[in-house]
Design a protein around this motif. Structure first.
Motif, PDB file in Angstrom:
ATOM      1  N   VAL A 113       0.452  -0.992   0.083  1.00 63.49           N
ATOM      2  CA  VAL A 113      -0.129  -0.040  -0.235  1.00 63.49           C
ATOM      3  C   VAL A 113       1.180   0.926   0.094  1.00 63.49           C
ATOM      4  O   VAL A 113       0.696   2.141  -0.501  1.00 63.49           O
ATOM      5  N   LEU A 114       1.656   1.129   0.811  1.00 68.22           N
ATOM      6  CA  LEU A 114       2.469   2.394   0.636  1.00 68.22           C
ATOM      7  C   LEU A 114       3.851   2.181   0.161  1.00 68.22           C
ATOM      8  O   LEU A 114       4.542   3.332  -0.212  1.00 68.22           O
ATOM      9  N   GLY A 115       4.280   1.505  -0.748  1.00 66.36           N
ATOM     10  CA  GLY A 115       4.961   1.392  -1.379  1.00 66.36           C
ATOM     11  C   GLY A 115       5.066   1.812  -2.822  1.00 66.36           C
ATOM     12  O   GLY A 115       3.959   1.097  -3.173  1.00 66.36           O
ATOM     13  N   ASN A 118       8.888   1.705  -9.309  1.00 67.36           N
ATOM     14  CA  ASN A 118       8.434   2.830 -10.339  1.00 67.36           C
ATOM     15  C   ASN A 118       9.640   3.167 -11.031  1.00 67.36           C
ATOM     16  O   ASN A 118      10.351   2.316 -12.113  1.00 67.36           O
ATOM     17  N   PHE A 127      12.710   0.510  -7.124  1.00 65.03           N
ATOM     18  CA  PHE A 127      11.376   0.091  -6.581  1.00 65.03           C
ATOM     19  C   PHE A 127      11.139   0.989  -4.708  1.00 65.03           C
ATOM     20  O   PHE A 127      12.624   0.959  -4.284  1.00 65.03           O
ATOM     21  N   THR A 128      10.345   1.543  -4.034  1.00 67.08           N
ATOM     22  CA  THR A 128      10.231   1.637  -3.254  1.00 67.08           C
ATOM     23  C   THR A 128       9.449   0.988  -1.826  1.00 67.08           C
ATOM     24  O   THR A 128       8.252   0.412  -1.662  1.00 67.08           O
ATOM     25  N   LEU A 257      10.689   5.515   3.844  1.00 66.26           N
ATOM     26  CA  LEU A 257      10.812   5.307   2.617  1.00 66.26           C
ATOM     27  C   LEU A 257      12.227   4.953   1.985  1.00 66.26           C
ATOM     28  O   LEU A 257      12.624   6.055   1.679  1.00 66.26           O
ATOM     29  N   LYS A 258      13.045   3.821   1.669  1.00 64.74           N
ATOM     30  CA  LYS A 258      13.523   3.602   1.073  1.00 64.74           C
ATOM     31  C   LYS A 258      13.971   3.196  -0.060  1.00 64.74           C
ATOM     32  O   LYS A 258      12.370   2.395  -1.120  1.00 64.74           O
ATOM     33  N   THR A 259      14.462   3.640  -1.051  1.00 64.64           N
ATOM     34  CA  THR A 259      13.881   3.743  -2.659  1.00 64.64           C
ATOM     35  C   THR A 259      15.231   3.008  -3.253  1.00 64.64           C
ATOM     36  O   THR A 259      17.184   3.544  -3.017  1.00 64.64           O
TER      37      THR A 259
END
Lengths: 266, 491
Positions: A113-115, A118, A127-128, A257-259
């Motif tokens: 839901v939150l990540g 991309n 990706f996040t 949030l880690k990308t």
């Protein structure tokens, strides 16, 4: 004639999975009981315990974290009558249990839901993912004593953070009862630490602590602006948590949030 | 050997490989002598000005306004009026079209902006042309598309604009940082008061001409130039609803303190001290290119620069040898020369800071390497620098230098690499070099940083969220997540 004399409980802190008295030797009277009055040093001990326990908690599988949290609900359900005595009653206990179950179910759904992934203009899988911010301090609302604490502690917890919470100052007994529930569920020692004492004394210590990543000042009874100012010392995330709210965005407040850019190629 | 050299001379092969100069023409840029503030769609004459210069030779370029609290106040009033008078209630699809226009105009005028960016900021034209401008245009294009899709980005949350956004941006990517700030703010229906960095105001001022061409309604974007005092006036203004700041951690903390108790929304994108970690199985030549790109890109004026290089012990010597050799081929010089790899340091103050930290590295016992290169006499220059024999406690391994200075450290195991990499109050970015995919993901999971690059470094994309952990700030820019700081939710 010889009526049995009941054994009374000593109300203590909950730090690192143990129940110590305040190192200061102080208590204060609340709800007719002598309750431990935590000191600055107790706060530091609790933060140290939280920091130590956090990586393993965050590293557990989301499925596992969900089950551990669900287990807390099971422990409370078995003691509804006792908890009901310490808050506004059975309804508050049942709502608290249901809230724990609701949050337990979020543990393995947050990244979806939150990540996400991309689309980037290059040969990378990008990706996040949400990750816990680390150690979260919570100033629990004064009322409701049980539901308020559950409402504020579960969101950081389900996201993989370790928590140091200061219980309702006037009505701390429900928090201590909850600590006993936590100790008998499978929450690893140190993941949740509960302190009783005076918010005005403990809040600034937590707000300025350099090893606390985020602070929920929703239950602050002192000067919230001053706590926010202190929080800037290490760029803490500051949350103004409400006492009765249920939402995944409450969890998101305590997540980073880690990308990641992962190469693609043959 | 001597005979070989003779042969070469005879066939006209030069005995050194000096490139002929390849200057980009600056005729495309037409500067005014003096710039005011862009407020409510008009230019306001400043009471006080300062000179903005070209760091490559200290040539004065133009006089720009030193914004006072009154100037900021006028800009906020214009932004508030524009917000109330239609921008916030304009259908998202219409806001989108303004942003698409801006993206297209930036593409059309990209060379003009690139030249001005290099002139005023000192970065190589190669970078402003190939990185800053394409990314700035892409950012507007990306967020344009979100403007009428916000309810899909945040289902059941009824997203609404915040109001007036006060935005303060740094000097390292002046136009790109403007794009990162303005594009999501406008897409979400906010209006803006933006202050460009003191030393690099010119592309932001030229951007006002793009706004004119786009026919953006007056007051939606207002630009006030000036130094830190102007920024403070924005932060302290009562009618600003949201502050977005990119800059140093020190100033970020001061802003967080100022905003305390006001209820203003805040996002901070602050400093970094990124670890770039090279394992013994990495493709070494590729890694060397990545290390160079990680720390010498934009003269190291990059908050996410890979300023701490961690090399697995078994490849330490060959890697450092390759790296030092590569440094000899870096071309340091005129930012407007198309062959330049490393341009001018942005300002005298920044040069002083770099020198001071480099001196501390030498003092503390690290071994310094700088390739032989002739630095121009005028302007602000610093040779690409590598420190070896660095202890984690040295200032050069702890503090953000924001210059072309790399510290090399070593590790043995992945666990040790993670522990050393995370041993910093910062947490903006990190790099991992290995051929092993599972190790990339294992490392990525453990590094406490907002962005992790694997087998690459310093890549950016409008769709890719960017921002820090810990003292590198909070909030994200880019991607769907970059919308959230500019919205409130009726839940």
């Amino acid at each position: 004639m010889s009526e049995r004399l009941p054994v009374r409980k000593t109300y203590k802190l909950f730090i690192g999975g143990s129940f110590p008295r305040s190192e200061s030797g102080r208590t204060y009277e609340a709800e007719g009981q002598n309750v431990a009055r935590a000191s600055r040093k107790d706060v530091r001990d609790a933060v140290r315990a939280a920091r130590g326990a956090q990586p393993k908690w965050a590293g557990a599988t989301a499925y596992n974290r969900g089950q551990v949290l669900y287990r807390i609900a099971e422990m409370i359900e078995a003691r509804v009558a006792e908890f009901a005595e310490l808050c506004s009653g059975r309804d508050e206990v049942e709502r608290s249990i249901d809230r724990i179950v609701w949050y337990a179910g979020w543990a393995d759904k947050l990244p979806q839901v939150l990540g996400g992934s991309n689309p980037v203009a290059g040969p990378y899988f990008n990706f996040t993912v949400p990750e816990p911010t680390g150690v979260v301090a919570v100033l629990a609302p004064h009322d409701p004593p049980l539901l308020g604490l559950v409402t504020r502690v579960l969101p950081p917890l389900v996201g993989g953070n370790a928590v140091v919470a200061v219980a309702s100052e006037d009505r701390p007994l429900a928090a201590i009862e909850l600590a006993e529930g936590l100790a008998t569920s499978d929450v690893p020692g140190g993941v949740v630490n509960l302190l009783t004492g005076q918010h005005a004394e403990l809040a600034p210590v937590l707000a300025s602590h350099m090893d606390v990543n985020a602070i929920d000042i929703g239950g602050a009874n002192g000067d919230a602006s001053e706590l926010e100012r202190l929080a800037a010392d290490n760029v803490k995330r500051v949350v103004h948590g409400r006492a009765d709210v249920q939402s995944p965005w409450e969890i998101a407040s305590f997540l980073e949030l880690k990308t990641v850019w992962h190469p693609m190629g043959q | 050997m001597a005979e070989l050299d003779k042969t070469r001379t005879e066939v006209g092969v030069p005995d050194d490989w000096t490139y002929a100069s390849a200057p980009e023409s600056r005729d495309i840029v037409h500067l005014a002598d003096r710039y005011g503030y862009y407020i409510g769609g008009e230019w306001l004459e400043p009471a006080e000005t300062y000179e903005t210069i070209a760091p490559r030779d200290e040539e004065p370029l133009a006089a720009v306004g030193q914004g006072t609290p009154d100037d900021v106040g006028r800009a906020v009033v214009a932004a508030r009026e524009a917000f109330a008078d239609g921008w916030s209630s304009l259908p998202g699809s219409e806001r989108a079209k303004y942003l698409f226009r801006i993206a297209r105009l930036l593409q059309e005028r990209s060379r003009e902006f690139a030249v001005l960016e290099s002139l005023n900021g000192g970065k190589p034209i190669k970078e402003s042309r190939d990185v800053d401008l394409p990314l700035a245009a892409a950012h507007f294009f990306y967020y344009a598309g979100w403007a009428d899709k916000l309810e899909y980005a945040f289902p059941n949350r009824r997203p609404r604009p915040v109001g007036v956004a006060g935005q303060i941006i740094p000097w390292n990517f002046p136009l790109l940082m403007l794009a990162w700030k303005i594009a999501p703010a406008l897409a979400c229906g906010n209006t803006v008061v933006l202050k460009p960095a003191e030393t690099t105001p010119l592309t932001a001022l030229l951007f006002c001409d793009v706004l004119r061409q786009a026919e953006l309604p007056p007051g939606v974007v207002n630009i006030v130039t000036g130094d830190g005092r102007t920024g403070a006036a924005i932060v302290e203004h009562e009618d600003v609803d949201k502050i977005a700041f990119t800059g140093s951690t020190e100033v970020g903390k001061a802003i967080q303190r100022h905003v305390a108790g006001t209820g203003k929304k805040l996002t901070l994108e602050l400093g970094g001290k990124a670890a770039n970690i090279v394992f013994d199985d990495a493709a070494l030549d590729q890694a060397v290119e990545g290390i160079v790109n990680g720390i010498y890109f934009n003269q190291g004026h990059v908050c996410c620069a890979g300023s701490r290089l961690f090399v697995q012990e078994s490849i330490y010597e060959p890697l450092v040898a390759k790296l030092e050799r590569r440094l000899t081929t870096l071309r340091v010089g005129d930012p407007l020369d198309k062959n330049t790899d490393v341009g001018a340091i942005n300002s005298a103050a920044q040069l002083e800071k770099i020198r001071e930290l480099v001196a501390s590295g030498v003092e503390e016992g690290a071994e310094i390497y700088q390739p032989p290169c002739v630095l121009p006499e005028k302007g602000y220059w610093f040779a690409p620098t590598v420190f070896t024999n660095v202890a984690q406690s040295y200032r050069i391994a702890q503090e953000e230098i924001f210059g072309p200075v790399l510290s090399v450290l070593t590790f043995r195991t992945p666990e040790e690499a993670v522990e050393k990499a995370n041993n910093t109050p910062y947490g903006l970015s990190a790099g991992v070099w290995t051929e092993k995919g599972s190790r990339i993901l294992w490392m990525a999971q453990r590094l406490r940083a907002g962005v992790v690059w694997a087998n690459t470094f310093n890549r950016f994309d409008p769709g890719s969220p960017f921002g820090g952990y810990k003292e590198s700030g909070f909030g994200r820019e880019g991607g769907r997540h970059g919308l959230e700081p500019y919205l409130r939710f009726d839940e």
